[in-house]
Scaffold this motif. Structure first.
Motif, mmCIF file in Angstrom:
data_model
loop_
_atom_site.group_PDB
_atom_site.id
_atom_site.type_symbol
_atom_site.label_atom_id
_atom_site.label_comp_id
_atom_site.label_asym_id
_atom_site.label_seq_id
_atom_site.Cartn_x
_atom_site.Cartn_y
_atom_site.Cartn_z
ATOM 1 N N ARG A 56 -32.652 60.267 14.498
ATOM 2 C CA ARG A 56 -31.365 59.695 14.081
ATOM 3 C C ARG A 56 -30.198 60.323 14.841
ATOM 4 O O ARG A 56 -29.206 59.653 15.146
ATOM 5 N N GLN A 57 -30.309 61.610 15.147
ATOM 6 C CA GLN A 57 -29.226 62.314 15.828
ATOM 7 C C GLN A 57 -29.257 62.175 17.350
ATOM 8 O O GLN A 57 -28.278 62.512 18.020
ATOM 9 N N HIS A 58 -30.364 61.690 17.868
ATOM 10 C CA HIS A 58 -30.550 61.690 19.327
ATOM 11 C C HIS A 58 -29.480 60.881 20.063
ATOM 12 O O HIS A 58 -28.872 61.351 21.021
ATOM 13 N N ILE A 59 -29.278 59.639 19.641
ATOM 14 C CA ILE A 59 -28.243 58.793 20.237
ATOM 15 C C ILE A 59 -27.221 58.461 19.167
ATOM 16 O O ILE A 59 -27.560 57.910 18.117
ATOM 17 N N GLN A 60 -25.951 58.820 19.463
ATOM 18 C CA GLN A 60 -24.865 58.626 18.509
ATOM 19 C C GLN A 60 -23.725 57.827 19.158
ATOM 20 O O GLN A 60 -23.783 57.473 20.334
ATOM 21 N N GLU A 61 -22.682 57.579 18.382
ATOM 22 C CA GLU A 61 -21.567 56.782 18.907
ATOM 23 C C GLU A 61 -20.921 57.433 20.123
ATOM 24 O O GLU A 61 -20.490 56.739 21.045
ATOM 25 N N ASP A 62 -20.855 58.756 20.146
ATOM 26 C CA ASP A 62 -20.200 59.399 21.285
ATOM 27 C C ASP A 62 -20.924 59.112 22.598
ATOM 28 O O ASP A 62 -20.307 59.128 23.667
ATOM 29 N N ASP A 63 -22.229 58.828 22.536
ATOM 30 C CA ASP A 63 -22.959 58.476 23.756
ATOM 31 C C ASP A 63 -22.467 57.137 24.311
ATOM 32 O O ASP A 63 -22.259 56.997 25.519
ATOM 33 N N PHE A 64 -22.283 56.170 23.440
ATOM 34 C CA PHE A 64 -21.781 54.864 23.871
ATOM 35 C C PHE A 64 -20.333 54.968 24.347
ATOM 36 O O PHE A 64 -19.954 54.345 25.346
ATOM 37 N N GLU A 65 -19.561 55.767 23.643
ATOM 38 C CA GLU A 65 -18.164 55.978 24.042
ATOM 39 C C GLU A 65 -18.103 56.621 25.429
ATOM 40 O O GLU A 65 -17.295 56.246 26.282
ATOM 41 N N ASP A 73 -21.242 49.359 32.180
ATOM 42 C CA ASP A 73 -20.955 48.142 31.419
ATOM 43 C C ASP A 73 -22.134 47.656 30.589
ATOM 44 O O ASP A 73 -21.997 46.693 29.841
ATOM 45 N N PHE A 74 -23.288 48.316 30.698
ATOM 46 C CA PHE A 74 -24.405 47.922 29.836
ATOM 47 C C PHE A 74 -25.437 49.030 29.751
ATOM 48 O O PHE A 74 -25.406 50.006 30.519
ATOM 49 N N VAL A 75 -26.349 48.880 28.773
ATOM 50 C CA VAL A 75 -27.460 49.810 28.596
ATOM 51 C C VAL A 75 -28.755 49.008 28.457
ATOM 52 O O VAL A 75 -28.747 47.859 28.016
ATOM 53 N N ALA A 102 -27.441 50.800 17.147
ATOM 54 C CA ALA A 102 -27.147 51.013 18.571
ATOM 55 C C ALA A 102 -26.509 49.778 19.186
ATOM 56 O O ALA A 102 -25.554 49.882 19.983
ATOM 57 N N LEU A 103 -27.005 48.606 18.835
ATOM 58 C CA LEU A 103 -26.426 47.372 19.374
ATOM 59 C C LEU A 103 -25.009 47.163 18.852
ATOM 60 O O LEU A 103 -24.127 46.698 19.591
ATOM 61 N N ASP A 104 -24.784 47.505 17.588
ATOM 62 C CA ASP A 104 -23.428 47.412 17.037
ATOM 63 C C ASP A 104 -22.475 48.335 17.798
ATOM 64 O O ASP A 104 -21.335 47.960 18.113
ATOM 65 N N LEU A 105 -22.939 49.550 18.093
ATOM 66 C CA LEU A 105 -22.105 50.506 18.825
ATOM 67 C C LEU A 105 -21.879 50.060 20.263
ATOM 68 O O LEU A 105 -20.797 50.266 20.825
ATOM 69 N N ALA A 106 -22.902 49.467 20.859
ATOM 70 C CA ALA A 106 -22.743 48.937 22.223
ATOM 71 C C ALA A 106 -21.660 47.867 22.242
ATOM 72 O O ALA A 106 -20.774 47.867 23.119
ATOM 73 N N VAL A 107 -21.708 46.948 21.278
ATOM 74 C CA VAL A 107 -20.685 45.898 21.202
ATOM 75 C C VAL A 107 -19.308 46.520 20.999
ATOM 76 O O VAL A 107 -18.329 46.140 21.665
ATOM 77 N N LYS A 108 -19.217 47.487 20.100
ATOM 78 C CA LYS A 108 -17.932 48.147 19.819
ATOM 79 C C LYS A 108 -17.347 48.772 21.067
ATOM 80 O O LYS A 108 -16.112 48.752 21.263
ATOM 81 N N HIS A 109 -18.198 49.315 21.923
ATOM 82 C CA HIS A 109 -17.723 50.018 23.117
ATOM 83 C C HIS A 109 -17.880 49.178 24.386
ATOM 84 O O HIS A 109 -17.981 49.713 25.491
ATOM 85 N N HIS A 110 -17.906 47.862 24.209
ATOM 86 C CA HIS A 110 -17.859 46.907 25.322
ATOM 87 C C HIS A 110 -19.002 47.095 26.311
ATOM 88 O O HIS A 110 -18.835 46.990 27.528
ATOM 89 N N LEU A 111 -20.164 47.409 25.769
ATOM 90 C CA LEU A 111 -21.369 47.547 26.587
ATOM 91 C C LEU A 111 -22.350 46.446 26.201
ATOM 92 O O LEU A 111 -22.688 46.292 25.029
ATOM 93 N N ARG A 112 -22.804 45.689 27.164
ATOM 94 C CA ARG A 112 -23.883 44.752 26.899
ATOM 95 C C ARG A 112 -25.187 45.544 26.779
ATOM 96 O O ARG A 112 -25.246 46.713 27.168
ATOM 97 N N ASP A 165 -23.935 36.511 24.831
ATOM 98 C CA ASP A 165 -23.181 37.120 25.928
ATOM 99 C C ASP A 165 -23.279 38.646 25.907
ATOM 100 O O ASP A 165 -22.860 39.303 26.853
ATOM 101 N N SER A 166 -23.846 39.190 24.816
ATOM 102 C CA SER A 166 -23.850 40.648 24.639
ATOM 103 C C SER A 166 -25.229 41.283 24.674
ATOM 104 O O SER A 166 -25.378 42.415 25.131
ATOM 105 N N VAL A 167 -26.251 40.570 24.175
ATOM 106 C CA VAL A 167 -27.582 41.155 24.029
ATOM 107 C C VAL A 167 -28.626 40.254 24.681
ATOM 108 O O VAL A 167 -28.629 39.037 24.475
ATOM 109 N N ALA A 168 -29.507 40.867 25.466
ATOM 110 C CA ALA A 168 -30.600 40.156 26.130
ATOM 111 C C ALA A 168 -31.928 40.783 25.730
ATOM 112 O O ALA A 168 -31.973 41.920 25.267
ATOM 113 N N TYR A 169 -33.017 40.022 25.928
ATOM 114 C CA TYR A 169 -34.366 40.501 25.605
ATOM 115 C C TYR A 169 -35.194 40.625 26.876
ATOM 116 O O TYR A 169 -35.264 39.695 27.678
#
Length: 381
Positions: A56-65, A73-75, A102-112, A165-169
């Protein structure tokens, strides 16, 4: 009455035609899933034994920021079956929550984001090198293939609310089929299944045999679907990018490596262990430089042109022990070719053994590498 019936029939036909046209134009729309430069959030929901609080702690909002501020521009987010489903096929809720967060945070920080199904129980890309190739039943088992489709049905159910426009598979990482046509047939099967659920979602499709650049010419892509991104991986020359890597035979080589040019001198070759000389020999003869990279990319570039699709290098990078000056030279050459041919990319990786960030120290592992990675073309350039 007859006139009314004729009018009613005409109205129904007109409405049907309008709806048909509307569906056609909607399904034919090309998404705004534009990508340029990113990184893999690897060894988190994939290839990791971390669970519970550590995961849970491994990837946090500060990583996306941080990635947003650096200009990515994407991950790409690799995920493994064993983290999302138990052996009975039941969902393991925490991993699903971590992914959607993680996807919510990516969207928040303008990362596809690209959700990449990295390893499944019926297929592991490195089984051949680790003596377990027979465990790969995916290409010979109808049941295993249906399980793959079912996994994507469930992922689609969970992720379909995210903008196309934000998430791909990316429905499978580094396929290793004996025959290229086996992979092409599976592509058609999974593509059909996903299109029935999500006609518009961008799908990332890679080439057979570890997503190799050299097998792109054998790839058969579903015709007429413009919401597809073609993907290949590139780590050549492996002697340079995987220098000292314990999981490869070439990792046993401890001599000097040169780049650009001929990688291994005759003297260093003679001093190398006999057990790896047959694999080492090509590096004593071939020149490696930016022109070699361009030549290697040729088939991938041609495939993207043939289908009129975006090209994406989903993995490339240099192992930590590699001499930093050599790593920087190779990285700069790679970026030059990416920019020249408008190829999107995600480095392997963000914070693991090929990465540039150290989660434990909360600091850059290699700031010089970051500066180089963020110096090339941005999205929209």
């Amino acid at each position: 009455m007859k006139k009314f019936l004729l009018f009613f029939v005409a109205l129904v036909c007109a409405t049907t035609m309008m709806n048909s046209c509307r569906e056609e134009s909607t399904d034919g729309k090309v998404n705004d899933f534009r990508i340029r430069r990113g990184t893999n959030l690897s060894h988190w929901l994939s290839q990791s034994e971390e669970r519970g609080e550590a995961r849970r702690q491994h990837i946090q909002e500060d990583d996306f920021e941080r990635l947003e501020q650096l200009g990515f521009d994407f991950v790409r987010i690799p995920i493994d079956e064993v983290q999302f489903w138990d052996e009975e096929g039941d969902q393991l809720p925490e991993a699903w929550n971590l992914l959607t967060n993680a996807l919510d945070l990516a969207v928040k920080h303008h990362l596809r984001a690209i959700v990449d199904l990295h390893i499944i129980r019926s297929h592991y890309f490195n089984a051949e090198n680790e003596g377990g190739a027979n465990a790969n039943t995916l290409f010979t088992s109808e049941e295993a293939q249906q399980n793959l489709v079912d996994m994507w049905y469930q992922l689609s159910d969970a992720l379909k609310g995210y903008s196309t426009d934000s998430v791909a598979y990316e429905f499978m990482n580094e396929p290793v089929a004996e025959d290229h046509e086996q992979w092409n047939q599976l592509i058609a099967k999974v593509h059909k299944a996903l299109r029935e659920r999500e006609p518009q979602r961008t799908l990332v499709i890679g080439s057979n045999r570890w997503q190799g650049y050299e097998t792109m010419k054998y790839l058969k892509v579903p015709e007429g679907d413009k919401n597809i991104v073609l993907s290949f991986h590139y780590y050549n020359p492996m002697l340079l990018t995987h220098y000292g890597a314990w999981w490869t035979p070439l990792g046993k080589y401890k001599g000097k490596v040169n780049y650009p040019g001929v990688l291994v001198s005759k003297e260093d070759y003679e001093a190398a262990p006999d057990s790896i000389k047959s694999q080492l020999e090509p590096f004593t003869q071939q020149e490696w430089n930016i022109d070699r990279i361009r030549a290697d990319f040729k088939d991938a570039i041609e495939a993207a042109k043939k289908y009129g699709l975006q090209l994406f290098c989903g993995e490339w990078g240099v192992y930590e022990p590699v001499d930093r000056e050599l790593a920087y030279k190779w990285t700069k050459d790679m970026l030059s070719v990416f920019d020249e041919y408008d190829i999107a990319w995600t480095t392997w990786c963000y914070d693991a053994d090929f990465g540039f960030w150290d989660q434990k120290k909360n600091d850059y592992k290699d700031k010089g590498l970051v500066d180089i990675l963020t110096s090339g073309k941005k999205l929209g350039d």
